[in-house]
Design a protein around this motif. Structure first.
Motif, PDB file in Angstrom:
ATOM      1  N   ASN A 149       0.960  -1.092   0.084  1.00 56.88           N
ATOM      2  CA  ASN A 149       0.115   0.064  -0.020  1.00 56.88           C
ATOM      3  C   ASN A 149       0.804   1.230   0.012  1.00 56.88           C
ATOM      4  O   ASN A 149       1.928   1.286   0.652  1.00 56.88           O
ATOM      5  N   GLU A 150       0.473   2.241  -0.718  1.00 53.58           N
ATOM      6  CA  GLU A 150       1.138   3.623  -0.851  1.00 53.58           C
ATOM      7  C   GLU A 150       0.074   4.566  -0.331  1.00 53.58           C
ATOM      8  O   GLU A 150      -1.168   4.403  -0.480  1.00 53.58           O
ATOM      9  N   VAL A 151       0.475   5.878   0.110  1.00 51.78           N
ATOM     10  CA  VAL A 151      -0.207   6.847   0.735  1.00 51.78           C
ATOM     11  C   VAL A 151       0.558   8.442   0.381  1.00 51.78           C
ATOM     12  O   VAL A 151       1.770   8.260   0.640  1.00 51.78           O
ATOM     13  N   VAL A 152      -0.319   9.346   0.184  1.00 49.50           N
ATOM     14  CA  VAL A 152       0.235  10.625   0.057  1.00 49.50           C
ATOM     15  C   VAL A 152      -0.699  11.323   1.083  1.00 49.50           C
ATOM     16  O   VAL A 152      -2.119  11.288   0.781  1.00 49.50           O
ATOM     17  N   PHE A 153      -0.268  12.147   1.950  1.00 47.81           N
ATOM     18  CA  PHE A 153      -1.191  12.926   2.865  1.00 47.81           C
ATOM     19  C   PHE A 153      -0.449  14.384   3.295  1.00 47.81           C
ATOM     20  O   PHE A 153       0.910  14.180   3.096  1.00 47.81           O
ATOM     21  N   ASP A 154      -1.121  15.252   3.352  1.00 44.50           N
ATOM     22  CA  ASP A 154      -0.342  16.501   4.175  1.00 44.50           C
ATOM     23  C   ASP A 154      -0.761  16.471   5.403  1.00 44.50           C
ATOM     24  O   ASP A 154      -1.938  16.133   6.025  1.00 44.50           O
ATOM     25  N   TYR A 155       0.172  17.303   6.252  1.00 44.73           N
ATOM     26  CA  TYR A 155      -0.147  17.548   7.647  1.00 44.73           C
ATOM     27  C   TYR A 155       0.453  18.995   8.167  1.00 44.73           C
ATOM     28  O   TYR A 155       1.163  19.447   7.495  1.00 44.73           O
ATOM     29  N   ALA A 156      -0.125  19.309   9.225  1.00 46.40           N
ATOM     30  CA  ALA A 156       0.078  20.573   9.911  1.00 46.40           C
ATOM     31  C   ALA A 156       1.091  20.546  11.056  1.00 46.40           C
ATOM     32  O   ALA A 156       1.113  19.777  11.668  1.00 46.40           O
ATOM     33  N   GLN A 157       2.170  21.353  10.925  1.00 45.54           N
ATOM     34  CA  GLN A 157       3.109  21.526  12.345  1.00 45.54           C
ATOM     35  C   GLN A 157       2.344  22.432  13.153  1.00 45.54           C
ATOM     36  O   GLN A 157       1.796  23.235  12.751  1.00 45.54           O
ATOM     37  N   SER A 158       2.794  22.181  14.442  1.00 50.28           N
ATOM     38  CA  SER A 158       1.999  23.199  15.395  1.00 50.28           C
ATOM     39  C   SER A 158       2.528  24.422  15.189  1.00 50.28           C
ATOM     40  O   SER A 158       3.556  24.841  15.141  1.00 50.28           O
ATOM     41  N   PRO A 159       1.603  25.442  15.171  1.00 47.44           N
ATOM     42  CA  PRO A 159       2.015  26.900  15.196  1.00 47.44           C
ATOM     43  C   PRO A 159       2.719  27.546  16.179  1.00 47.44           C
ATOM     44  O   PRO A 159       3.475  28.240  16.014  1.00 47.44           O
ATOM     45  N   GLU A 160       2.950  26.566  17.588  1.00 48.36           N
ATOM     46  CA  GLU A 160       3.826  26.982  18.488  1.00 48.36           C
ATOM     47  C   GLU A 160       5.121  26.732  18.174  1.00 48.36           C
ATOM     48  O   GLU A 160       6.082  27.458  18.875  1.00 48.36           O
ATOM     49  N   ARG A 161       5.353  25.934  17.156  1.00 46.76           N
ATOM     50  CA  ARG A 161       6.861  25.748  16.821  1.00 46.76           C
ATOM     51  C   ARG A 161       7.309  26.628  15.644  1.00 46.76           C
ATOM     52  O   ARG A 161       8.428  26.252  15.153  1.00 46.76           O
ATOM     53  N   MET A 162       6.490  27.289  15.224  1.00 46.41           N
ATOM     54  CA  MET A 162       6.753  28.368  13.898  1.00 46.41           C
ATOM     55  C   MET A 162       7.400  29.641  14.438  1.00 46.41           C
ATOM     56  O   MET A 162       7.184  30.220  15.473  1.00 46.41           O
ATOM     57  N   ALA A 205       7.437  33.473  14.610  1.00 45.75           N
ATOM     58  CA  ALA A 205       6.370  34.385  14.953  1.00 45.75           C
ATOM     59  C   ALA A 205       5.653  34.929  13.743  1.00 45.75           C
ATOM     60  O   ALA A 205       4.252  34.877  13.793  1.00 45.75           O
ATOM     61  N   GLU A 206       6.396  35.370  12.758  1.00 43.61           N
ATOM     62  CA  GLU A 206       5.531  35.801  11.554  1.00 43.61           C
ATOM     63  C   GLU A 206       4.725  34.716  11.013  1.00 43.61           C
ATOM     64  O   GLU A 206       3.503  34.907  10.607  1.00 43.61           O
ATOM     65  N   ARG A 207       5.274  33.538  10.846  1.00 41.76           N
ATOM     66  CA  ARG A 207       4.427  32.459  10.362  1.00 41.76           C
ATOM     67  C   ARG A 207       3.275  31.873  11.298  1.00 41.76           C
ATOM     68  O   ARG A 207       2.044  31.809  10.826  1.00 41.76           O
ATOM     69  N   ARG A 208       3.610  31.999  12.464  1.00 42.98           N
ATOM     70  CA  ARG A 208       2.623  31.705  13.738  1.00 42.98           C
ATOM     71  C   ARG A 208       1.337  32.325  13.524  1.00 42.98           C
ATOM     72  O   ARG A 208       0.319  31.819  13.629  1.00 42.98           O
ATOM     73  N   ALA A 209       1.548  33.637  13.330  1.00 40.74           N
ATOM     74  CA  ALA A 209       0.516  34.537  13.372  1.00 40.74           C
ATOM     75  C   ALA A 209      -0.492  34.247  12.111  1.00 40.74           C
ATOM     76  O   ALA A 209      -1.635  33.960  12.311  1.00 40.74           O
ATOM     77  N   ALA A 210       0.157  33.991  10.908  1.00 36.84           N
ATOM     78  CA  ALA A 210      -0.730  33.651   9.885  1.00 36.84           C
ATOM     79  C   ALA A 210      -1.260  32.425  10.107  1.00 36.84           C
ATOM     80  O   ALA A 210      -2.889  32.131   9.731  1.00 36.84           O
TER      81      ALA A 210
END
Length: 268
Positions: free
Chosen positions: A179-192, A194-199
């Motif tokens: 089996n194969e899979v492609v998925f997207d996921y989010a990193q926690s804003p807290e680890r970003m 400041a400028e990216r975290r706000a967005a």
């Protein structure tokens, strides 16, 4: 999403795909059915011009996914499962003769999609299957039976699942070698930064307001360890910089997107 209603974020993703066809002429990801499925006027989509970051990320994640799918088909994969299909059009423009398609989504969203297909005059291919599943309340294993290895397209879904629902679905995919899979996921804003975290936090507030909050975040090292433990190998994980280098030759793609990473993995 709310019971009795189609997914609002599925509509948003479809709009971004359609807007990419208009504003960038599908330069990253060609989808000749996107406008018909959405049912929006071309002029109306010009209002989406300022949302380039999210639009281009969605284009890139589909291109990444379908490039990997094409490679899998060349290796002999004969079926693809579209998890959280929304208004995805792959099944209706499938370029791979003989490739079987199964669409899986919440029954309310599936009913909405059938209405859109009819209104757009898009024919449902013969032999295609639709499976209704509420990922938070039902097990994919109880609803989906596959007789051979499959490729799973799982886009725009993971951030909206609880960690339990994610683990259960990934466990199902990991249950068959090949089996194969492609998925997207989010990193926690807290680890970003400041400028990216706000967005990210601003977008998180918007989707929460419409009843579809982000629930699950991962760091790349966490997801890599989880995949390895489940027997996946040949993992390719591209974050914003990797997607930019591959598809845009620039480092500024989609800094505000929830699914900042897209990965492909193959079960050994």
């Amino acid at each position: 999403m709310q019971t009795g209603q189609a997914s609002k974020t599925a509509y948003s993703a479809a709009r971004y795909r359609a807007a990419h066809q208009v504003l960038e002429q599908g330069s990253v990801f060609r989808d000749p059915l996107a406008l018909r499925m959405l049912g929006a006027d071309v002029e109306d989509l010009h209002a989406d011009a300022p949302r380039r970051g999210m639009r281009m990320f969605i284009a890139a994640r589909h291109r990444f996914a379908e490039d990997h799918l094409a490679a899998a088909v060349s290796r002999g994969i004969g079926q693809v499962v579209v998890l959280g299909a929304g208004l995805d059009t792959f099944a209706y423009r499938n370029p791979h003769p003989g490739l079987r398609v199964v669409e899986v989504d919440h029954p309310d969203t599936q009913e909405w999609k059938r209405q859109r297909l009819a209104e757009a005059g898009v024919t449902i291919p013969g032999g295609m299957r639709h499976v209704g599943v509420d990922f938070e309340r039902e097990s994919l294993a109880d609803r989906l039976r596959l007789d051979a290895p499959a490729f799973f397209l799982w886009l725009g879904v993971v951030p909206y699942l609880t960690s339990e629902a994610f683990a259960q679905t990934l466990g199902f995919i990991a249950g068959r070698a090949g089996n194969e899979v492609v998925f997207d996921y989010a990193q926690s804003p807290e680890r970003m930064p400041a400028e990216r975290r706000a967005a990210l936090e601003a977008r998180a507030a918007r989707v929460a307001k419409i009843g579809e909050p982000w629930l699950t975040f991962f760091e790349p090292e966490e997801i890599a360890a989880d995949l390895a433990e489940r027997g996946f190998g040949e993992v390719e994980d591209l974050g914003p910089a990797g997607l930019a280098a591959r598809f845009f030759n620039r480092p500024d793609v989609a800094p505000e997107t929830p699914g900042g990473h897209v990965l492909h993995a193959r079960r050994r």
